[in-house]
Design an enzyme around this catalytic site. Structure first.
Site, PDB file in Angstrom:
ATOM      1  N   LYS A 164       0.840  -1.316   0.016  1.00  0.00           N
ATOM      2  CA  LYS A 164       0.085   0.104   0.024  1.00  0.00           C
ATOM      3  C   LYS A 164       0.998   1.212  -0.109  1.00  0.00           C
ATOM      4  O   LYS A 164       0.415   2.453  -0.290  1.00  0.00           O
ATOM      5  CB  LYS A 164      -0.894  -0.186   1.105  1.00  0.00           C
ATOM      6  N   HIS A 197      -5.013 -11.429   1.106  1.00  0.00           N
ATOM      7  CA  HIS A 197      -5.884 -11.050   2.246  1.00  0.00           C
ATOM      8  C   HIS A 197      -7.227 -10.455   1.531  1.00  0.00           C
ATOM      9  O   HIS A 197      -7.929 -10.193   2.396  1.00  0.00           O
ATOM     10  CB  HIS A 197      -5.213 -10.239   3.139  1.00  0.00           C
TER      11      HIS A 197
END
Length: 407
Positions: free
Chosen positions: A275, A324
């Site tokens: 991220k 995830h």
């Protein structure tokens, strides 16, 4: 306690890739700083251990930067107000990470003028190391606009001249003299090209013995980078660390223990490392994302997977962290894996991630109540996205998990 052979050189090189993602359009800044700093240290006949250490400092020197807007200031000017902020953060992160704590002081002062460093009460060795990072860092700021175009072959004499003018002011004279001597050849600048840079780092790594790290050291390394990721936004503060705690407790409730349990926690800490590529403008956006913004956000789990593959070659950590956002019915991302391809540990981290995110305030909504979160998770079970057994296990002790998510 089981140990894992981790090649610390490859680990730092791979994790530096995640730091370079912050720049988005200025990839490999950390690597170039590292290689230049090492070259100057070698020219000064520093011991090999010092040359290797300054290489790692160079790759990690911007670990206090996680926001793209701050990175742009760092790579656009030689000095600016507030430059020390990321130095202080980076030193704080490193001092809490035992395998890298010895680098914290030089990171703390890597944007301090030489004339000010001379008045700073630190060891002479660390003073010079910190200033070497500053010199290499600012040289890269001056060269970066000309690398892709090839104009660096025309511009480098001007860069050398500018650095010479700052001798004794920004930079230590002996470092400037060494830089001038090795930079007055084309090869110094051509080595900064992407393919050669990566080749040189691999070559250095091939001569570096592997370091045996225990689980505590691995977790400290993971926690360091989780702090960098979570600092991208006030809305994600401690998100990764709390996801790791929730995932660890869930794994324990399923009877998972030993080395596998520790890997679950590490995967939780690092699940969002990709991220760092995502702009805080997207993360902090109060409204719906555009298709382009959503596409940028969706790639972060793939970047996580690829970065962690380089660090944990013989481990499930890259899979458990990188999957995830997958679902049981195969409509997640980035691989669209389904039920048969998702380990229990993947499902645990997915539930832990969603649970903590819903419990944490976001720019587009307030913190959700425990009742709301449990209903939301159950609806995702019914839609075929989440594992019913994992959600049920969490619901058995929901108040404990809620405390882990918000306390």
């Amino acid at each position: 306690m089981k140990l894992q052979h981790i090649d610390i050189h490859n680990a730092i090189t791979a994790l530096t890739c995640s730091l370079d993602l912050v720049g988005v359009d200025e990839i490999r800044h950390g690597k170039r700083v590292a290689v230049m700093a090492r070259a100057i240290a070698e020219h000064l006949n520093w011991p090999e251990s010092e040359c290797l250490s300054i290489l790692y400092s160079g790759m990690l020197h911007d670990c206090g930067v996680s926001r793209i807007h701050e990175h742009r200031r760092i790579t656009e000017t030689l000095e600016w107000e507030g430059a020390e902020d990321h130095c202080i953060r980076g030193a704080d992160y490193l001092s809490a990470c035992q395998p890298l704590a010895h680098l914290s002081t030089e990171i703390r002062y890597h944007h301090t003028r030489w004339e000010k460093l001379l008045e700073t009460p630190i060891d002479d060795r660390l003073r010079l190391r910190a200033n070497l990072l500053f010199l290499a860092d600012r040289v890269d700021v001056l060269q970066a606009p000309f690398l892709d175009s090839g104009l660096i072959m025309i511009e480098y004499p001007g860069i050398i001249a500018r650095i010479k003018m700052l001798s004794g002011i920004l930079f230590a004279p002996e470092l400037v003299d060494a830089f001038v001597e090795i930079a007055d050849v084309e090869a110094f600048w051509l080595a900064m090209e992407h393919e050669y840079l990566d080749e040189d780092l691999r070559r250095i790594g091939s001569h570096t013995p592997k370091t045996l790290l225990g689980i505590p050291a691995l977790k400290e390394l993971a926690r360091l980078f989780s702090r960098v990721v979570d600092a991208k936004s006030p809305y994600t503060d401690e998100h990764s660390q709390r996801v790791a705690q929730i995932a660890r407790q869930l794994a324990m409730d399923f009877g998972i223990g030993g080395y596998e349990l520790e890997q679950v926690e590490i995967a939780g800490l690092l699940h969002d490392i990709g991220k760092l590529r995502v702009s805080e403008d997207i993360i902090d956006k109060p409204g719906s994302l555009t298709p382009e913004e959503r596409a940028t956000m969706h790639r972060h789990s793939y970047d996580t997977f690829r970065i962690l593959q380089r660090v944990f070659e013989d481990s499930k950590i890259p899979v458990w962290a990188g999957f995830h956002h997958e679902t049981l019915i195969g409509d997640g991302y980035p691989f669209k894996n389904g039920n048969k391809e998702l380990d229990l540990e993947c499902r645990i981290i997915t539930v832990a991630d969603i649970f903590q995110a819903l419990a944490q305030e976001r720019p587009y909504r307030r913190t959700m109540t425990l009742e709301y979160i449990l209903n939301d998770l159950q609806s995702r079970v019914e839609d075929g996205h989440l594992d019913a057994k994992v959600v049920a296990k969490l619901a058995e002790n929901a108040e404990l998990y809620y405390r882990l998510a918000v306390a």
